[in-house]
Design a protein around this motif. Structure first.
Motif, PDB file in Angstrom:
ATOM      1  N   ALA A  27      10.755 -20.392  40.386  1.00 42.16           N
ATOM      2  CA  ALA A  27       9.866 -20.459  39.223  1.00 42.16           C
ATOM      3  C   ALA A  27      10.337 -21.484  38.192  1.00 42.16           C
ATOM      4  N   PHE A  28      11.642 -21.763  38.195  1.00 44.24           N
ATOM      5  CA  PHE A  28      12.204 -22.656  37.175  1.00 44.24           C
ATOM      6  C   PHE A  28      12.706 -23.960  37.794  1.00 44.24           C
ATOM      7  N   ARG A  29      12.223 -24.272  38.997  1.00 47.05           N
ATOM      8  CA  ARG A  29      12.683 -25.471  39.698  1.00 47.05           C
ATOM      9  C   ARG A  29      12.366 -26.747  38.924  1.00 47.05           C
ATOM     10  N   GLU A  30      11.170 -26.835  38.350  1.00 50.00           N
ATOM     11  CA  GLU A  30      10.783 -28.042  37.622  1.00 50.00           C
ATOM     12  C   GLU A  30      11.259 -28.014  36.178  1.00 50.00           C
ATOM     13  N   GLN A  31      11.221 -26.875  35.557  1.00 50.77           N
ATOM     14  CA  GLN A  31      11.644 -26.755  34.149  1.00 50.77           C
ATOM     15  C   GLN A  31      12.174 -25.354  33.886  1.00 50.77           C
ATOM     16  N   PRO A  32      13.430 -25.225  33.488  1.00 47.35           N
ATOM     17  CA  PRO A  32      14.418 -26.242  33.102  1.00 47.35           C
ATOM     18  C   PRO A  32      15.046 -27.013  34.259  1.00 47.35           C
ATOM     19  N   GLY A  33      14.939 -26.501  35.507  1.00 46.31           N
ATOM     20  CA  GLY A  33      15.483 -27.216  36.632  1.00 46.31           C
ATOM     21  C   GLY A  33      16.573 -26.458  37.372  1.00 46.31           C
ATOM     22  N   PHE A  34      16.241 -25.276  37.902  1.00 43.20           N
ATOM     23  CA  PHE A  34      17.191 -24.538  38.725  1.00 43.20           C
ATOM     24  C   PHE A  34      16.455 -23.532  39.597  1.00 43.20           C
ATOM     25  N   LYS A  35      17.108 -23.119  40.674  1.00 44.68           N
ATOM     26  CA  LYS A  35      16.598 -22.081  41.547  1.00 44.68           C
ATOM     27  C   LYS A  35      17.535 -20.890  41.454  1.00 44.68           C
ATOM     28  N   LEU A  36      16.998 -19.680  41.532  1.00 50.92           N
ATOM     29  CA  LEU A  36      17.791 -18.454  41.454  1.00 50.92           C
ATOM     30  C   LEU A  36      17.820 -17.773  42.814  1.00 50.92           C
ATOM     31  N   GLU A  37      18.976 -17.185  43.168  1.00 41.34           N
ATOM     32  CA  GLU A  37      19.128 -16.519  44.462  1.00 41.34           C
ATOM     33  C   GLU A  37      20.111 -15.369  44.346  1.00 41.34           C
ATOM     34  N   THR A  38      19.959 -14.403  45.225  1.00 37.07           N
ATOM     35  CA  THR A  38      21.027 -13.424  45.416  1.00 37.07           C
ATOM     36  C   THR A  38      22.063 -14.039  46.351  1.00 37.07           C
ATOM     37  N   LEU A  39      23.291 -13.543  46.264  1.00 34.83           N
ATOM     38  CA  LEU A  39      24.354 -14.037  47.141  1.00 34.83           C
ATOM     39  C   LEU A  39      25.448 -12.988  47.226  1.00 34.83           C
ATOM     40  N   ALA A  40      25.776 -12.578  48.438  1.00 34.82           N
ATOM     41  CA  ALA A  40      26.853 -11.616  48.648  1.00 34.82           C
ATOM     42  C   ALA A  40      28.117 -12.361  49.056  1.00 34.82           C
ATOM     43  N   CYS A  58      23.094 -15.907  41.796  1.00 34.13           N
ATOM     44  CA  CYS A  58      23.553 -17.259  41.488  1.00 34.13           C
ATOM     45  C   CYS A  58      22.387 -18.195  41.227  1.00 34.13           C
ATOM     46  N   MET A  59      22.749 -19.397  40.778  1.00 34.86           N
ATOM     47  CA  MET A  59      21.758 -20.438  40.553  1.00 34.86           C
ATOM     48  C   MET A  59      22.166 -21.699  41.309  1.00 34.86           C
ATOM     49  N   ALA A  60      21.166 -22.507  41.662  1.00 33.01           N
ATOM     50  CA  ALA A  60      21.392 -23.847  42.198  1.00 33.01           C
ATOM     51  C   ALA A  60      20.675 -24.811  41.270  1.00 33.01           C
ATOM     52  N   VAL A  61      21.441 -25.603  40.538  1.00 30.34           N
ATOM     53  CA  VAL A  61      20.868 -26.470  39.508  1.00 30.34           C
ATOM     54  C   VAL A  61      20.298 -27.733  40.145  1.00 30.34           C
ATOM     55  N   ARG A  62      19.076 -28.057  39.801  1.00 28.10           N
ATOM     56  CA  ARG A  62      18.462 -29.310  40.256  1.00 28.10           C
ATOM     57  C   ARG A  62      18.992 -30.425  39.353  1.00 28.10           C
ATOM     58  N   ALA A  63      20.165 -30.909  39.697  1.00 27.77           N
ATOM     59  CA  ALA A  63      20.926 -31.765  38.795  1.00 27.77           C
ATOM     60  C   ALA A  63      20.443 -33.212  38.808  1.00 27.77           C
ATOM     61  N   ASP A  64      20.613 -33.863  37.660  1.00 28.30           N
ATOM     62  CA  ASP A  64      20.344 -35.292  37.534  1.00 28.30           C
ATOM     63  C   ASP A  64      21.600 -36.127  37.757  1.00 28.30           C
ATOM     64  N   ILE A 123      18.530 -38.553  52.274  1.00 30.90           N
ATOM     65  CA  ILE A 123      17.618 -38.013  51.258  1.00 30.90           C
ATOM     66  C   ILE A 123      17.947 -38.620  49.894  1.00 30.90           C
ATOM     67  N   PRO A 124      17.004 -39.314  49.258  1.00 25.68           N
ATOM     68  CA  PRO A 124      17.321 -40.088  48.056  1.00 25.68           C
ATOM     69  C   PRO A 124      17.216 -39.334  46.737  1.00 25.68           C
ATOM     70  N   THR A 125      16.775 -38.091  46.767  1.00 28.02           N
ATOM     71  CA  THR A 125      16.602 -37.341  45.527  1.00 28.02           C
ATOM     72  C   THR A 125      17.118 -35.920  45.704  1.00 28.02           C
ATOM     73  N   ASN A 126      17.223 -35.233  44.587  1.00 29.70           N
ATOM     74  CA  ASN A 126      17.591 -33.814  44.613  1.00 29.70           C
ATOM     75  C   ASN A 126      16.330 -33.001  44.894  1.00 29.70           C
ATOM     76  N   LEU A 127      16.347 -32.176  45.932  1.00 27.49           N
ATOM     77  CA  LEU A 127      15.150 -31.437  46.319  1.00 27.49           C
ATOM     78  C   LEU A 127      14.830 -30.272  45.391  1.00 27.49           C
ATOM     79  N   GLY A 128      15.859 -29.608  44.877  1.00 32.08           N
ATOM     80  CA  GLY A 128      15.628 -28.428  44.055  1.00 32.08           C
ATOM     81  C   GLY A 128      15.352 -27.181  44.869  1.00 32.08           C
ATOM     82  N   VAL A 129      15.430 -27.293  46.202  1.00 30.34           N
ATOM     83  CA  VAL A 129      15.298 -26.135  47.097  1.00 30.34           C
ATOM     84  C   VAL A 129      16.333 -26.287  48.205  1.00 30.34           C
TER      85      VAL A 129
END
Length: 502
Positions: free
Chosen positions: A309-322, A353-359, A475-481
């Motif tokens: 939901a926040f991949r484009e703004q602010p720019g991160f994906k949220l996930e569970t992680l064990a 956790c989060m995975a930041v769609r970093a610049d 891959i030339p860009t950050n996918l955000g997924v």
């Protein structure tokens, strides 16, 4: 007609095939099986060992020892030395990831066309069609409720309470056992990693695997890639063994990983201006929530819930992680008896956790002991990480957590709901965070202009015939997924093009 010849001369191995594929992860395995399905003779060369499910270690220590380069100790050079998540073995990163299946977002192809002159709607339609085929081949299904485990169920509850878009994660898993061990290899053979799926199929079709066989150089003659050379290496101790020389009459497919492909190509004599440049990743960290009732996060799917939901703004994906207790210990403050006391609450912890769609853009260089990855995280990306951490804490409290464990230097080791504002003001210095870089991209990026890219939109390296890049380094860009689905589709596309041109 395809051909394969094999000779052992003294202690050395010499082979002649149509294609040699370097690296057996998502891109390499997908390319190799596609070439084999097309009737070509193929040798798949992998630096790591082949391990069957019964040989997968049960501990995090064993997983790092056997399935990751240098015990997982590869880190970035920059203000913070953050670990790089990579796999090593037949199957590559698919051995140690959570098999998450996400189709490539449409805006990615639009961006590639606009910024790099490749991609566009034609590539999008082709990638999506192949991804649909792969989902069927690899049993990609949404995580069933029977293996949610309490951590994933709590995340679902939190997201519903806060009211944002989210979903149960789709994964390449057949009859998941819910043992929570995806990150150290699936010993139950349920995860459809490349070592259990595409690589055995390639072998049944006549292909060959050379494992424990790091490639030293790509052989380039008269501007054309004609094979690879290297030597076998013991998986324990690293003792050097016999040399190998694989000649490929039709092409060399490079899929040695984002970290290793640019270094290997540079060692082979390539001098593209962008080789090793444009490295990108998803930096991230996890936030623990402590609950009154046991969570037992290693019971259930390792990652069964996510939100883009926040991949484009602010720019991160949220996930569970064990993660297992050994890794929790590295994220909890304190030592000695105090650390042990805090770890007594392990069964009550859930980590999200989060995975930041970093610049941030880094670079990869050849160092004296191996690849060197330079990555200096931008302040704007640290702000995204802080925003995501605060949101994850809110989620935990919405799900009923008593407190959260942020793992940030300068903050209390645990934060209660009335202290949530402390996370909003957490330091932006990356050294204060227990960060990690996952989902790596770049280093051999694709583009229409040879002066600003290493390969074209079909993976063909500019200026070298018969050399194709098929891993995430293109891959030339950050996918955000999560990128595995994208990497596999590109690998198959490039292999199909090679077959069409042969």
């Amino acid at each position: 007609m395809s051909h394969l010849s094999f000779q052992i001369r003294g202690a050395d191995v010499a082979m002649e095939v149509d294609y040699v594929v370097v690296g057996s992860g998502a891109g390499g395995a997908s390319a190799a099986v596609t070439l084999a399905r097309g009737g070509a003779s193929v040798v798949l060369v992998e630096a790591g060992a082949w391990r069957d499910p019964e040989h997968i270690p049960s501990s995090a220590y064993g997983g790092m020892r056997d399935l990751m380069p240098d015990f997982g100790a590869a880190v970035t050079m920059g203000r913070a030395n953050w670990p790089l998540v990579q796999g090593k073995g037949v199957g590559g990163g698919t051995l140690i990831n959570s098999a998450i299946c996400v189709r490539t977002p449409g805006d990615i192809f639009e961006n590639w066309k606009r910024e790099h002159g490749v991609g566009g709607d034609e590539m999008a339609q082709r990638v999506w069609a192949i991804q649909e085929q792969m989902e069927a081949e690899l049993s990609a299904t949404a995580t069933p409720a029977s293996v949610y485990g309490r951590s994933n169920a709590l995340a679902l509850k939190a997201a519903d309470t806060l009211g944002f878009e989210h979903k149960v994660t789709k994964r390449y898993v057949k009859d998941c056992a819910g043992s929570g061990q995806c990150l150290q290899g699936c010993g139950k053979a349920r995860k459809q990693s490349m070592n259990l799926t595409y690589i055995p199929e390639m072998v049944r079709l006549g292909g060959t695997v050379l494992s424990c066989a790091p490639v030293h150089k790509v052989t380039i003659e008269s501007g054309r890639a004609v094979g690879v050379t290297g030597w076998f290496k013991s998986p324990r101790g690293g003792a050097r063994g016999a040399n190998f020389n694989v000649r490929a009459s039709k092409g060399v497919v490079m899929a040695a990983s984002v970290v290793h492909s640019p270094v290997l190509l540079r060692r082979s004599g390539l001098r593209h201006a962008k080789l090793g440049r444009e490295f990108r990743a998803h930096p991230g960290t996890g936030i623990f929530g402590w609950y009154d009732d046991p969570v037992d996060m290693n019971t259930g799917a390792t990652q069964g819930w996510a939100s883009a939901a926040f991949r484009e703004q602010p720019g991160f994906k949220l996930e569970t992680l064990a993660i297992p207790p050994e890794l929790v210990a590295s994220r909890v403050k304190g030592g000695g008896r105090e650390l042990v006391r805090r770890l007594h609450g392990y069964r009550h912890l859930a980590m999200w956790c989060m995975a930041v769609r970093a610049d941030t853009v880094g670079s990869i260089w050849r160092g004296p002991l191996g690849p060197v990855v330079v990555y200096r995280t931008l302040a704007s990306d640290m702000q995204k990480m802080r925003t995501a951490a605060h949101f994850l804490a809110r989620m935990h409290f919405a799900a009923g957590a008593r407190y959260v464990v942020p793992g940030v230097h300068g903050l209390p080791w645990r934060i209660t709901p009335d202290q949530l504002g402390l996370l909003e003001d957490a330091p932006l210095d990356p050294r204060a965070w227990v960060g990690v870089l996952s989902h790596l991209f770049g280093g051999c990026t694709m583009g229409a202009d040879p002066s600003t890219s290493v390969c074209d939109g079909r993976g063909r390296v500019h200026g070298v015939k018969g050399l194709v890049v098929a891993d995430a380094s293109q891959i030339p860009t950050n996918l955000g997924v999560n990128p595995q689905h994208t990497i596999m589709a590109l690998g198959r596309i490039h292999a199909e093009d090679l077959l069409a041109e042969a």
